[in-house]
Design a protein around this motif. Structure first.
Motif, short mmCIF file in Angstrom:
data_model
loop_
_atom_site.label_atom_id
_atom_site.label_comp_id
_atom_site.label_asym_id
_atom_site.label_seq_id
_atom_site.Cartn_x
_atom_site.Cartn_y
_atom_site.Cartn_z
N HIS A 37 9.31 -27.76 16.53
CA HIS A 37 9.46 -27.45 15.11
C HIS A 37 8.51 -28.26 14.24
O HIS A 37 8.84 -28.62 13.11
CB HIS A 37 10.91 -27.69 14.69
CG HIS A 37 11.89 -26.75 15.34
ND1 HIS A 37 12.53 -27.06 16.51
CD2 HIS A 37 12.30 -25.51 14.98
CE1 HIS A 37 13.31 -26.06 16.86
NE2 HIS A 37 13.19 -25.10 15.95
N HIS A 44 8.95 -30.03 10.28
CA HIS A 44 9.01 -31.47 9.96
C HIS A 44 7.64 -32.16 9.95
O HIS A 44 7.52 -33.26 9.43
CB HIS A 44 9.95 -32.19 10.92
CG HIS A 44 9.69 -31.94 12.38
ND1 HIS A 44 8.51 -32.27 13.00
CD2 HIS A 44 10.50 -31.39 13.36
CE1 HIS A 44 8.58 -31.94 14.29
NE2 HIS A 44 9.77 -31.40 14.54
N LYS A 48 16.94 -29.79 6.33
CA LYS A 48 16.06 -28.99 7.20
C LYS A 48 15.19 -29.91 8.06
O LYS A 48 15.00 -29.68 9.26
CB LYS A 48 15.18 -28.08 6.35
CG LYS A 48 15.92 -27.06 5.50
CD LYS A 48 14.97 -26.37 4.55
CE LYS A 48 15.67 -25.49 3.54
NZ LYS A 48 14.74 -24.91 2.55
N THR A 53 15.81 -30.16 12.31
CA THR A 53 14.75 -29.74 13.25
C THR A 53 14.22 -30.92 14.05
O THR A 53 13.84 -30.76 15.22
CB THR A 53 13.61 -29.04 12.49
OG1 THR A 53 13.17 -29.86 11.38
CG2 THR A 53 14.06 -27.70 11.94
N GLU A 57 16.86 -31.42 16.75
CA GLU A 57 16.79 -30.32 17.70
C GLU A 57 15.68 -30.59 18.72
O GLU A 57 15.88 -30.42 19.93
CB GLU A 57 16.51 -29.01 16.94
CG GLU A 57 16.35 -27.79 17.83
CD GLU A 57 17.67 -27.18 18.31
OE1 GLU A 57 17.64 -26.05 18.81
OE2 GLU A 57 18.72 -27.85 18.19
N ASP A 58 14.53 -31.04 18.25
CA ASP A 58 13.42 -31.32 19.16
C ASP A 58 13.71 -32.54 20.04
O ASP A 58 13.43 -32.52 21.25
CB ASP A 58 12.14 -31.56 18.35
CG ASP A 58 11.56 -30.26 17.79
OD1 ASP A 58 12.07 -29.19 18.15
OD2 ASP A 58 10.62 -30.34 16.99
N LEU A 84 19.63 -21.98 10.27
CA LEU A 84 19.79 -22.86 11.44
C LEU A 84 20.98 -22.36 12.25
O LEU A 84 21.92 -21.77 11.70
CB LEU A 84 20.04 -24.30 11.00
CG LEU A 84 18.92 -24.97 10.20
CD1 LEU A 84 19.43 -26.25 9.55
CD2 LEU A 84 17.72 -25.26 11.08
#
Length: 587
Positions: free
Chosen positions: A142, A146, A222, A226, A229-230, A423
């Motif tokens: 992502h 970011h 946001k 992200t 998540e990564d 999301l």
């Protein structure tokens, strides 16, 4: 060969927590573990005999981090016990203040400043250099949102005091505090919460000030979601996916949060009415309540979550007590489903009697009490936290949580955060609560809180436009009543219980999210989530065993975001306390 790791205190948490672990050096896995709260405070003791509204402001002093969490839970316990609920606009204002402080303020602070450094370049490169090298080679999926090209770049941005994520978090938490103070009047201890409402003057201009700050924090949500998540996907890909499992079949509690303004404001005018209607109102909360035992949702009723709760002291530094104050709830259900030997352990009956003594790993070893749940004749340890909250919400929404965040052109944030974004959080593939999945869930939970804040803000603006700005109703002074206040703090379910007699508090009990999570071993052999999560953890540090720091242990513990001051409480009576240190200025 075995090696003992004794970590006391664990830093970058609230309060004083320690862990003793025994590691099998041949497998590098934890074979035995104990976690313990090393402090005690006396709120449940000195609340007795006070007028019920005092509890709102006194329990906010339980902690300088979770102050609004306890004030809100206490306000709801007062609402029930004193037979008064806010008007719809008052419910919305409580929700908005609560969203800012603690939810939007606390979760990203934990992810970026407290637990975040465990995944920073400075730590990972030193203790697990091969992981850092792999992270530098791994593209961040992502990066368009970011702005970090690789996982290693994210790690470097988490470096304390100098990394971009760390520094931005300090700025963003200030904005969240400003949002909450618009309604609470101060931070960390809110001045305006009262039984039956909130004593804040709110206008359309106040709401616009809130929206300006919420826009900035939406972009931040946001960014954070992200990033984690990564990070979570990377750690799962290198074999970290089972680190820190609490229970193979999850036992999770979420009481839901953000009241529906119409449902909560129409609960009733007596504790019996409010208790009778609380389950329907609970189901209409923005985030759904749910109790998951052995991996299955067993109930979404707040009254069930009240009746089945017990708190024991078998391995804790407290004495037993005798007698029952309450035998049945207002619906006629016998507490703890009528199990005679356990009814006295329900929080309406539990009496806090501290008994300081030497630590004994085979007997009493913690100031944390033992929270368990009784359901259909079986006793369960239970875990609270963002993963419990997201899981309970997801199982009632097709196994996933979808989060819609609006467009936010915030100059301080990467342009990838400016667009409208959807999301999605899914129940983990491993179908368990693990170290890394607890971190991921917290990041997405933060984003869901932002979505909830927008929902409540738009509803509040409609009220303001129509002139419906009344917030509160007068409370009663009953000769006898009971109440509970259940809500979700950033760390998980916060629950307060109160018994009122002649408008005085006869008994009061507090379960912070950390109370069940810190629970020591019980008479049935079950361990609380902290201890359960440590057992089986594999040491990944690439150092000789005599240099192990316990990184994987503290990662697991910190993933819960412990708040030990909330979990245990102190009372010293007439003892004399003296300072036993020399001020640094005189050395």
């Amino acid at each position: 060969m075995e090696r003992e790791l004794f970590i006391d205190p664990i830093t970058r948490i609230e309060g004083h927590l320690g862990v003793k672990a025994v590691v099998d050096e041949s497998t590098k896995k934890i074979r035995e573990a104990w976690s313990f709260g090393a402090m005690f405070r006396g709120f449940e003791v000195f609340l007795r005999g006070r007028e019920p509204p005092d509890a709102i402001h006194l329990t906010s002093r339980v902690c300088g981090v979770c102050a609004t969490a306890h004030a809100n839970a206490s306000a709801k316990a007062n609402d029930m016990a004193l037979g008064a609920v806010p008007k719809p606009f008052g419910v919305l204002i409580r929700n908005l203040a609560w969203a800012a402080l603690d939810h939007i303020y606390d979760n990203p602070t934990h992810l970026s400043i407290l637990a975040g450094p465990d995944y920073s370049g400075v730590i990972v490169s030193k203790l697990t250099p091969s992981v850092y090298d792999e992270a530098k080679r791994t593209k961040a999926e992502h990066s368009d949102v970011h702005g970090f090209s690789s996982i290693g770049d994210i790690m470097d941005a988490l470096n304390p005091l100098q990394g971009k994520i760390y520094i931005l978090a300090l700025q963003m938490q200030k904005i969240a505090r400003q949002m909450g103070v618009l309604f609470y009047g101060s931070h960390p201890h809110p001045r305006t919460l009262i039984p039956g409402g909130i004593g804040a003057t709110v206008t359309e201009e106040t709401l616009i000030e809130y929206s300006y700050r919420l826009t900035k924090l939406t972009a931040w949500a946001k960014f954070i979601a992200t990033i984690w998540e990564d990070l979570a996907n990377f750690y799962n890909s290198i074999g970290y996916e089972r680190q820190g499992i609490t229970y193979e079949k999850p036992n999770l509690i979420s009481v839901g949060t953000y009241e529906d303004p119409e449902a909560y404001s129409s609960l009733g005018e007596s504790y019996e009415e409010i208790y009778k209607n609380i389950d329907d109102a609970g189901r209409k909360r923005y985030m759904k309540p749910g109790l998951i035992l052995d991996g299955e949702l067993v109930t979404d009723k707040l009254t069930d979550m009240n009746v089945g709760t017990i708190e024991l002291v078998d391995t804790s530094f407290y004495d037993e007590w005798d007698g029952l104050i309450v035998e049945k709830d207002p619906l006629g259900n016998k507490l703890v489903w009528g199990i005679p030997e356990l009814m006295k352990y329900h929080p309406w009956n539990k009496t806090t009697i501290p008994h300081p003594q030497a630590q004994d790993w085979r007997s009493k070893y913690s100031w944390g009490a033992i929270v368990r749940f009784a359901w259909k004749g079986k006793i369960y340890p239970i875990e609270a936290g963002p993963i419990a909250r997201m899981w309970a919400h997801a199982v009632q929404n097709g196994g996933k949580v979808k989060i819609e965040l609006p467009q936010t052109n915030v100059l301080e944030m990467p342009q990838g955060t400016w667009d409208k974004m959807t999301l999605e959080w899914n129940i983990p593939k491993v179908r368990a609560s693990t170290t890394i999945e607890r971190m991921r869930a917290r990041a997405f939970n933060f984003a869901l809180y932002v979505e909830a804040a927008w929902n409540n803000l738009l509803a509040a603006l409609e009220h303001a436009k129509s002139g419906s700005l009344e917030t509160s109703r007068p409370w009663k002074k009953p000769t006898f009543s009971v109440g509970f206040g259940f809500d979700e703090a950033p760390r998980g379910a916060v629950r307060h219980w109160m018994v009122v007699e002649n408008y005085k508090i006869k008994n009061y009990q507090i379960h912070a999210p950390t109370t069940p999570n810190l629970s020591p071993k019980d008479r049935w052999g079950y361990r609380g989530p902290y201890e359960a999560s440590i057992l089986g953890v594999e040491i990944t540090e690439e150092l000789p065993s005599d240099q192990w720091t316990g990184l994987d242990i503290v990662r697991s513990i910190r993933s819960f975001d412990p708040c030990i001051a909330c979990a245990v409480h102190m009372f010293v009576g007439n003892r004399r306390i003296e300072k036993l240190f020399t001020p640094l200025a005189t050395i």
